[in-house]
Design a protein around this motif. Sequence first.
Motif, PDB file in Angstrom:
ATOM      1  N   TYR A  17       0.829  -1.201   0.000  1.00  0.00           N
ATOM      2  CA  TYR A  17       0.000   0.000   0.000  1.00  0.00           C
ATOM      3  C   TYR A  17       0.868   1.258   0.000  1.00  0.00           C
ATOM      4  O   TYR A  17       0.628   2.202   0.741  1.00  0.00           O
ATOM      5  CB  TYR A  17      -0.943  -0.008   1.211  1.00  0.00           C
ATOM      6  CG  TYR A  17      -1.821  -1.229   1.240  1.00  0.00           C
ATOM      7  CD1 TYR A  17      -2.839  -1.389   0.312  1.00  0.00           C
ATOM      8  CD2 TYR A  17      -1.607  -2.242   2.169  1.00  0.00           C
ATOM      9  CE1 TYR A  17      -3.637  -2.530   0.321  1.00  0.00           C
ATOM     10  CE2 TYR A  17      -2.396  -3.384   2.182  1.00  0.00           C
ATOM     11  CZ  TYR A  17      -3.414  -3.516   1.254  1.00  0.00           C
ATOM     12  OH  TYR A  17      -4.190  -4.644   1.257  1.00  0.00           O
ATOM     13  N   SER A  18       1.884   1.240  -0.865  1.00  0.00           N
ATOM     14  CA  SER A  18       2.798   2.377  -0.928  1.00  0.00           C
ATOM     15  C   SER A  18       2.132   3.575  -1.591  1.00  0.00           C
ATOM     16  O   SER A  18       1.060   3.478  -2.189  1.00  0.00           O
ATOM     17  CB  SER A  18       4.060   1.981  -1.693  1.00  0.00           C
ATOM     18  OG  SER A  18       3.735   1.656  -3.030  1.00  0.00           O
ATOM     19  N   SER A  19       2.816   4.689  -1.509  1.00  0.00           N
ATOM     20  CA  SER A  19       2.308   5.926  -2.098  1.00  0.00           C
ATOM     21  C   SER A  19       2.644   5.977  -3.583  1.00  0.00           C
ATOM     22  O   SER A  19       3.490   5.231  -4.078  1.00  0.00           O
ATOM     23  CB  SER A  19       2.930   7.130  -1.390  1.00  0.00           C
ATOM     24  OG  SER A  19       4.340   7.117  -1.537  1.00  0.00           O
ATOM     25  N   THR A  20       1.959   6.872  -4.282  1.00  0.00           N
ATOM     26  CA  THR A  20       2.304   7.213  -5.661  1.00  0.00           C
ATOM     27  C   THR A  20       3.157   8.464  -5.562  1.00  0.00           C
ATOM     28  O   THR A  20       2.693   9.489  -5.066  1.00  0.00           O
ATOM     29  CB  THR A  20       1.031   7.490  -6.499  1.00  0.00           C
ATOM     30  OG1 THR A  20       0.217   6.315  -6.493  1.00  0.00           O
ATOM     31  CG2 THR A  20       1.375   7.879  -7.917  1.00  0.00           C
ATOM     32  N   ASP A  21       4.404   8.359  -5.997  1.00  0.00           N
ATOM     33  CA  ASP A  21       5.352   9.457  -5.832  1.00  0.00           C
ATOM     34  C   ASP A  21       5.551  10.196  -7.152  1.00  0.00           C
ATOM     35  O   ASP A  21       5.841   9.561  -8.177  1.00  0.00           O
ATOM     36  CB  ASP A  21       6.687   8.928  -5.317  1.00  0.00           C
ATOM     37  CG  ASP A  21       6.546   8.214  -3.981  1.00  0.00           C
ATOM     38  OD1 ASP A  21       5.552   8.461  -3.273  1.00  0.00           O
ATOM     39  OD2 ASP A  21       7.436   7.423  -3.652  1.00  0.00           O
ATOM     40  N   ILE A  22       5.410  11.510  -7.106  1.00  0.00           N
ATOM     41  CA  ILE A  22       5.572  12.350  -8.293  1.00  0.00           C
ATOM     42  C   ILE A  22       6.683  13.352  -8.029  1.00  0.00           C
ATOM     43  O   ILE A  22       6.574  14.181  -7.120  1.00  0.00           O
ATOM     44  CB  ILE A  22       4.257  13.088  -8.643  1.00  0.00           C
ATOM     45  CG1 ILE A  22       3.157  12.061  -8.916  1.00  0.00           C
ATOM     46  CG2 ILE A  22       4.465  14.012  -9.843  1.00  0.00           C
ATOM     47  CD1 ILE A  22       1.794  12.648  -9.112  1.00  0.00           C
ATOM     48  N   GLU A  23       7.721  13.265  -8.838  1.00  0.00           N
ATOM     49  CA  GLU A  23       8.843  14.193  -8.722  1.00  0.00           C
ATOM     50  C   GLU A  23       8.502  15.452  -9.513  1.00  0.00           C
ATOM     51  O   GLU A  23       8.340  15.410 -10.730  1.00  0.00           O
ATOM     52  CB  GLU A  23      10.116  13.552  -9.273  1.00  0.00           C
ATOM     53  CG  GLU A  23      11.341  14.414  -9.095  1.00  0.00           C
ATOM     54  CD  GLU A  23      12.601  13.745  -9.611  1.00  0.00           C
ATOM     55  OE1 GLU A  23      13.379  14.438 -10.277  1.00  0.00           O
ATOM     56  OE2 GLU A  23      12.789  12.540  -9.346  1.00  0.00           O
TER      57      GLU A  23
END
Length: 115
Positions: A17-23
């Motif tokens: 259930y990890s996050s969605t990471d946006i750089e």
Amino acid sequence: MAQFSLDDIRAAADAKYSSTDIEVDEKTTVHLLNPLRLPKEKREKLMHLQDELDAEGSDVDQEQLLADAIRLVADHPKKAEILLSAVGDDLAVLAQIFETYGKGAQVGEASASAS
């Protein structure tokens, strides 16, 4: 019988259930938290926003609803604003961010089963 530590369980939950990471840039990465990692109140708000977006024939401001959803699930309000500022008025990019988040988080299924 298999035995697991709480740390093992936490690591498995973090992986699943990890996050969605946006750089956004070299200094800023926005972590859009999985609905199961949100407090119940925020999960309910997210479900409400989804319902509004999915309502057929409704006259809703999609840009505002998507921005509100991103603010709701972002790991930090300031980071959410940096992301939204970088996106500007591009509704297609905003929609793609939310779609990417939804695929990674399985938003509808996960938030409904967590209630």
